[in-house]
Write a protein that holds these residues in place. Structure first.
Motif, PDB file in Angstrom:
ATOM      1  N   GLU A 340       0.833  -1.202   0.000  1.00 27.84           N
ATOM      2  CA  GLU A 340       0.000   0.000   0.000  1.00 27.84           C
ATOM      3  C   GLU A 340       0.864   1.246   0.000  1.00 27.84           C
ATOM      4  N   ASN A 341       1.525   1.484  -1.101  1.00 29.90           N
ATOM      5  CA  ASN A 341       2.316   2.697  -1.239  1.00 29.90           C
ATOM      6  C   ASN A 341       2.325   3.092  -2.701  1.00 29.90           C
ATOM      7  N   SER A 455     -11.269   3.883   2.205  1.00 31.08           N
ATOM      8  CA  SER A 455     -10.094   4.025   1.351  1.00 31.08           C
ATOM      9  C   SER A 455     -10.452   4.656   0.015  1.00 31.08           C
ATOM     10  N   ARG A 511      -0.520   7.370  -2.281  1.00 31.50           N
ATOM     11  CA  ARG A 511      -0.143   6.989  -0.914  1.00 31.50           C
ATOM     12  C   ARG A 511       1.359   7.204  -0.768  1.00 31.50           C
ATOM     13  N   SER A 512       1.759   7.915   0.289  1.00 23.39           N
ATOM     14  CA  SER A 512       3.189   8.143   0.483  1.00 23.39           C
ATOM     15  C   SER A 512       3.456   8.506   1.930  1.00 23.39           C
ATOM     16  N   SER A 549      -4.600   7.388   7.192  1.00 25.34           N
ATOM     17  CA  SER A 549      -3.192   7.093   7.416  1.00 25.34           C
ATOM     18  C   SER A 549      -3.054   5.723   8.056  1.00 25.34           C
ATOM     19  N   VAL A 558       2.186   6.393   6.748  1.00 27.47           N
ATOM     20  CA  VAL A 558       1.857   6.589   5.336  1.00 27.47           C
ATOM     21  C   VAL A 558       0.498   7.272   5.242  1.00 27.47           C
ATOM     22  N   GLU A 560      -2.758   8.333   2.833  1.00 27.05           N
ATOM     23  CA  GLU A 560      -3.486   8.162   1.572  1.00 27.05           C
ATOM     24  C   GLU A 560      -4.218   9.466   1.309  1.00 27.05           C
ATOM     25  N   TYR A 561      -4.089   9.993   0.092  1.00 25.66           N
ATOM     26  CA  TYR A 561      -4.661  11.310  -0.162  1.00 25.66           C
ATOM     27  C   TYR A 561      -5.002  11.448  -1.640  1.00 25.66           C
TER      28      TYR A 561
END
Length: 596
Positions: A340-341, A455, A511-512, A549, A558, A560-561
């Motif tokens: 998940e990145n 999500s 996602r970062s 997150s 991480v 998510e946006y």
């Protein structure tokens, strides 16, 4: 006599095993002569190889590497960088592998021998020349009975198998590489076999636009490292029937008694013409527009790839982690996979090197773009039915893009996070064999597990998040030019290549690691505004809408946006860009599930 540099030869099209092996044997002869005199070359690479009109190869550059880094360093050179005969043999194998050997299944047995991790287990240059000449003999006359049809190659790297058994020609074992049977011109993948190579060894000029293969594709040791990764169908460690040190592979017939058969040297196609025809029809339907007008915004349904017939299939359900090999990155540091990145169609590996060196290495799947304009000026190489584009490295990023015959894409990239001096392109290239092997199968594995209810992976169509009234207020934006990517998790408007400094808007799920910028609140969620954050342009603005997150590498978090990035033109101020980006972000926020 005029001779042509090998990189220039490789731009003209694919070469056969016979031609590649002839070149390799000539180079090995030159190395053997130098080794006998007590000298080593130190940097065998395509740039110092020249091909004569007769098809013979010569090796230049002896003594030129005075302590510099070789193009293809052997594993032992990480601790002892001095040139050696064994390191020369390793570099020879790596160069031949990159020059086309990766997709020649009949040569698969050579790679674990020439590139053995233990230098004592590699052949001498003289023995390597003897072995390579086995491939240069004319094909044997076939028997009256036709050979059985070849079974499709399985998803195993081309250099993971041992040598042929006694009495067999040096052909590929059951684990084969992506075939060279159906070539595709750069930027325009098409079905069909690579151009035939004349007996002179000089490929004819043709429409292929390939350049020298990537400079640092790691290849030796992959058979051993990959064996420890779950899901790889071959054993860890060197092949049980490994070639004898200092001599040709055990059990191989002598050149005088056996030669590759016609079936062993004939390129195979991994998929038939029907597959290509269906894919081309699919591309026409998808690019035609209007497909998404009735699709819902949120859900877990399919996207533009739901009727794809290639190995990727539905981008939203295909598992990008199946393209990556964690152990092969261990030479760069401690490697850990984080599914998940990046985007929801991305899988990444976090590589913690020495000191502060940290790098993300990832694989991303995407459905076809409107065109290949973004790749038009990028160096390309045909690999069977695929086209590999090697995007020039920047200071903190390196990218390789694989375009399939149906124009679906796989992007392999490496991006530096923080300090460090690791070779990013070497890290991205390290994953090429694993990705090519996975794409050679009928279908990538599917993702497993449930999508969290809040999500953004539940966003079916990012294009539906763009407010058309707001988009039409952006000066110069071609709202009608819209392209979806990443299985629907990305949408872009404008970016018209026919217009200088064209307006461009993109909305994408990402996602970062934690974001930096100006914090604010948009709707019911935290947002981060970054003036000039879209580094592709001189002037722009990026607004990131934080959705949720979760834990990341080394105790990090991480995020998510949703990314909303706007470029109007370079003359527009960042403040004006941010006004437009914020308006779009507010309209999109109202359509998203509640944040956590």
């Amino acid at each position: 006599m005029t001779a042509t540099p090998l990189p220039e030869i490789l731009t003209r099209g694919a070469v056969s095993a016979q031609v590649l092996a002839r070149w390799g044997a000539d180079i090995a002869d030159a190395l053997a002569a130098a080794h006998q005199r007590g000298a080593a070359h130190g940097d065998v690479r395509a740039d110092v190889v020249r091909i004569a009109a007769t098809g013979s190869a010569t090796l230049d550059g002896f003594g030129a590497n005075s302590g510099g880094s070789p193009r293809h360093p052997a594993p032992e050179q990480s601790t002892s960088p001095a040139p050696s005969p064994a390191a020369d043999v390793y570099a020879l194998g790596a160069m031949l592998f990159q020059a086309g050997g990766a997709v020649l299944p009949e040569m698969a047995a050579a790679w674990p021998w020439l590139g053995h991790a233990d230098p004592a287990q590699r052949p001498s240059a003289a023995h390597a020349a003897e072995y390579l000449r086995m491939f240069t003999a004319p094909p044997a006359t076939p028997s009256a009975a036709p050979p059985p049809a070849a079974s499709p190659p399985s998803a195993v790297p081309p250099f993971s198998a041992g040598p042929p058994t006694a009495g067999s020609p040096p052909a590929a074992p059951s684990a084969a590489a992506p075939s060279a049977g159906s070539g595709s011109a750069a930027g325009s993948p098409t079905a069909g076999s690579p151009t035939a190579v004349p007996s002179t060894g000089m490929p004819p000029a043709g429409p292929a636009s390939a350049a020298e293969p990537p400079a640092a594709v790691p290849w030796a040791g992959l058979a051993q490292a990959a064996g420890s990764q779950a899901g790889w169908p071959h054993a860890a460690g060197p092949p049980t029937a490994a070639p004898r040190a200092g001599g040709p592979p055990a059990g191989l017939p002598s050149p005088a008694t056996s030669a590759p058969t016609a079936s062993a040297t004939k390129p195979r196609s991994t998929r038939g013409g029907l597959w290509i025809a269906l894919a081309l029809v699919l591309v026409i339907v998808l690019v035609g527009g209007g497909v998404w007008a009735a699709r819902p915004l949120l859900g877990v349904g399919s996207s533009s790839s739901d009727t794809a017939t290639g190995p990727i299939g539905d981008v939203r359900t295909a598992d990008p982690c199946s393209l990556l090999n964690v152990p092969i990155l261990s030479r760069f540091g401690t490697a850990t996979m984080y599914p998940e990145n990046g985007s929801p169609s991305t899988c990444r590996i976090w590589v913690a090197g020495t000191g502060e060196a940290r790098t993300w290495v990832g694989a991303t799947l995407s459905n076809p773009a409107l065109d290949e304009q973004d790749l038009a000026k990028v160096r390309a190489q045909r690999i069977g039915a695929l086209t590999l584009y090697s995007v020039p490295a920047s200071g903190t990023y390196c990218q390789r893009t694989i375009v399939l015959p149906d124009r679906f894409r796989v992007t392999l990239d490496a991006s530096r996070y923080g300090a460090g001096t690791q070779d990013l392109c070497a890290m991205a290239d390290a994953e090429l064999p694993s990705a090519l092997s996975a794409l050679d199968g009928e279908s990538l594995p599917r993702k497993t597990g449930d999508i969290p209810p809040n999500s953004l992976a539940r966003v079916v169509d990012a294009c539906a998040l763009g407010s058309e009234p707001v988009l039409r207020t952006i000066d110069g934006l071609n709202v009608g030019r819209r392209q979806q990517a990443l299985g629907g998790w990305s949408c872009e408007w404008g970016a018209d290549p026919a217009v200088v400094d064209s307006a461009d808007v993109q909305i994408v799920v990402r996602r970062s690691l934690p974001l930096t910028g100006q914090p604010t609140t948009i709707g019911d969620r935290t947002a981060v505004v970054v003036p000039n954050g879209w580094t592709f342009y001189q002037s722009s603005c990026v607004v990131n809408l934080i959705q949720r997150s979760y834990p990341g590498p080394e105790g990090s978090t991480v995020a998510e946006y949703l990314v909303v990035q706007v470029h109007i033109n370079n003359a527009t101020t960042p403040e004006a860009h941010c006004t437009a980006a914020t308006a779009l972000a507010k309209a999109a926020a109202d359509k998203l599930p509640p944040p956590n």
